[in-house]
Motif scaffolding. Sequence first.
Motif, PDB file in Angstrom:
ATOM      1  N   GLY A   1      52.119  45.163  43.424  1.00 56.20           N
ATOM      2  CA  GLY A   1      50.804  44.916  44.433  1.00 56.20           C
ATOM      3  C   GLY A   1      49.837  43.749  43.932  1.00 56.20           C
ATOM      4  O   GLY A   1      48.846  43.761  44.138  1.00 56.20           O
ATOM      5  N   ILE A   2      50.225  43.531  42.464  1.00 54.84           N
ATOM      6  CA  ILE A   2      49.424  42.394  41.952  1.00 54.84           C
ATOM      7  C   ILE A   2      49.624  41.050  42.254  1.00 54.84           C
ATOM      8  O   ILE A   2      50.732  40.597  42.586  1.00 54.84           O
ATOM      9  N   THR A   3      48.371  40.285  42.358  1.00 56.61           N
ATOM     10  CA  THR A   3      48.486  38.986  42.998  1.00 56.61           C
ATOM     11  C   THR A   3      47.770  38.000  41.931  1.00 56.61           C
ATOM     12  O   THR A   3      48.130  36.834  41.953  1.00 56.61           O
ATOM     13  N   ASP A   4      46.812  38.579  41.203  1.00 59.73           N
ATOM     14  CA  ASP A   4      46.071  37.616  40.286  1.00 59.73           C
ATOM     15  C   ASP A   4      45.973  38.261  38.908  1.00 59.73           C
ATOM     16  O   ASP A   4      45.980  39.569  38.633  1.00 59.73           O
ATOM     17  N   ILE A   5      46.383  37.468  37.771  1.00 60.68           N
ATOM     18  CA  ILE A   5      46.704  37.817  36.581  1.00 60.68           C
ATOM     19  C   ILE A   5      45.471  37.236  35.615  1.00 60.68           C
ATOM     20  O   ILE A   5      45.367  36.031  35.717  1.00 60.68           O
ATOM     21  N   PHE A   6      44.797  38.044  34.889  1.00 56.02           N
ATOM     22  CA  PHE A   6      43.646  37.383  33.891  1.00 56.02           C
ATOM     23  C   PHE A   6      44.227  37.502  32.716  1.00 56.02           C
ATOM     24  O   PHE A   6      44.263  38.906  32.229  1.00 56.02           O
TER      25      PHE A   6
ATOM     26  N   TYR B   1      52.450  34.493  41.039  1.00 54.70           N
ATOM     27  CA  TYR B   1      50.768  35.196  40.714  1.00 54.70           C
ATOM     28  C   TYR B   1      49.872  34.063  40.521  1.00 54.70           C
ATOM     29  O   TYR B   1      50.378  32.848  40.025  1.00 54.70           O
ATOM     30  N   THR B   2      48.790  34.099  40.908  1.00 55.69           N
ATOM     31  CA  THR B   2      47.518  33.115  40.539  1.00 55.69           C
ATOM     32  C   THR B   2      47.089  33.937  39.141  1.00 55.69           C
ATOM     33  O   THR B   2      46.710  34.869  38.961  1.00 55.69           O
ATOM     34  N   LEU B   3      46.777  32.643  38.101  1.00 57.22           N
ATOM     35  CA  LEU B   3      46.430  32.865  36.728  1.00 57.22           C
ATOM     36  C   LEU B   3      45.165  32.634  36.460  1.00 57.22           C
ATOM     37  O   LEU B   3      44.453  31.508  37.065  1.00 57.22           O
TER      38      LEU B   3
ATOM     39  N   THR C   1      39.766  37.984  44.807  1.00 54.12           N
ATOM     40  CA  THR C   1      40.764  38.856  44.711  1.00 54.12           C
ATOM     41  C   THR C   1      40.083  40.139  44.610  1.00 54.12           C
ATOM     42  O   THR C   1      39.204  40.405  43.552  1.00 54.12           O
ATOM     43  N   PRO C   2      40.688  41.385  45.048  1.00 54.45           N
ATOM     44  CA  PRO C   2      40.001  42.748  44.988  1.00 54.45           C
ATOM     45  C   PRO C   2      40.641  43.137  43.495  1.00 54.45           C
ATOM     46  O   PRO C   2      41.702  42.862  43.151  1.00 54.45           O
ATOM     47  N   VAL C   3      40.038  44.173  42.844  1.00 56.70           N
ATOM     48  CA  VAL C   3      40.102  44.756  41.637  1.00 56.70           C
ATOM     49  C   VAL C   3      41.628  45.551  41.605  1.00 56.70           C
ATOM     50  O   VAL C   3      42.343  45.259  40.708  1.00 56.70           O
ATOM     51  N   ASN C   4      42.049  46.049  42.990  1.00 57.31           N
ATOM     52  CA  ASN C   4      43.280  46.673  42.916  1.00 57.31           C
ATOM     53  C   ASN C   4      44.678  45.656  43.140  1.00 57.31           C
ATOM     54  O   ASN C   4      45.733  46.277  42.874  1.00 57.31           O
ATOM     55  N   LYS C   5      44.212  44.544  43.040  1.00 55.14           N
ATOM     56  CA  LYS C   5      45.275  43.704  43.037  1.00 55.14           C
ATOM     57  C   LYS C   5      45.270  42.769  41.709  1.00 55.14           C
ATOM     58  O   LYS C   5      46.104  41.659  41.625  1.00 55.14           O
ATOM     59  N   ALA C   6      44.642  43.243  40.791  1.00 57.93           N
ATOM     60  CA  ALA C   6      44.333  42.174  39.504  1.00 57.93           C
ATOM     61  C   ALA C   6      44.910  43.183  38.160  1.00 57.93           C
ATOM     62  O   ALA C   6      44.859  44.163  38.307  1.00 57.93           O
ATOM     63  N   LEU C   7      45.460  42.258  37.139  1.00 58.76           N
ATOM     64  CA  LEU C   7      45.757  42.670  36.014  1.00 58.76           C
ATOM     65  C   LEU C   7      44.901  41.996  34.890  1.00 58.76           C
ATOM     66  O   LEU C   7      45.138  40.847  34.941  1.00 58.76           O
TER      67      LEU C   7
END
Length: 229
Positions: free
Chosen positions: A5-10, A122-124, A176-182
């Motif tokens: 479920g992750i779309t965005d990585i920080f 993923y979007t970085l 992006t919502p928090v539940n799709k972020a890492l």
Amino acid sequence: MKIKGITDIFFDLDHTLWDFDKNSALTFDKIFKLNNININLNEFLAYYEPINLNYWKLYRDEKIDKASLRFGRLNDAFSAVDFTVENHVIHQLSEDYITHLSSFNHLFENTFEILDYLKHNYTLHIITNGFSEVQQGKMKNSNIIHYFKTVTNSESVGVKKPNPKIFNHALKAANTPVNKALMIGDNYEADILGAINIGMDAILFDTKNEAINEDVKQINNLIHLKNYL
């Protein structure tokens, strides 16, 4: 186990992608020669590196300002090795350090490989507590800036990790919502707990194999992100 479920990585920048200790050592070698400071570099760094980390914690906790960090870490390190340097020289070294730091751009092993791997799915993004005038130069000169859609810097937000405001600001900028972020970073308090406390998943980049918390996902080489993503 793969994270779903992750779309965005920080990513954090220093000590996570950009090899701060190696680049910092090269910078000190350069500026000491420029300013005719005849000191044993390895001895100096042995004291400076933990002193610097402590000053960054004070800065992160809003207990000192940027000027105090820049001067204090150098002054304390010179004192620790019993090497006398006048205050005006320390101020000059502080300025020179910032000027030359981004001219050295060693990255951690497999940085390009993992960014190339992740960018397809993923979007970085970057979330950093580093000084804004330096961080852009680091990313540009090390040829990684194009991987990231957004760069959130503590100076522009007005607070530092682990303050939830900087994470929420980054999420809003990324749309992006928090539940799709890492979040991926090396600092347990700032990066990992900061992210977890707002409901964001996190992976600790633990190059020293300190095994800080067995309940937290950890890697010691960036390529091992493939085990999770």
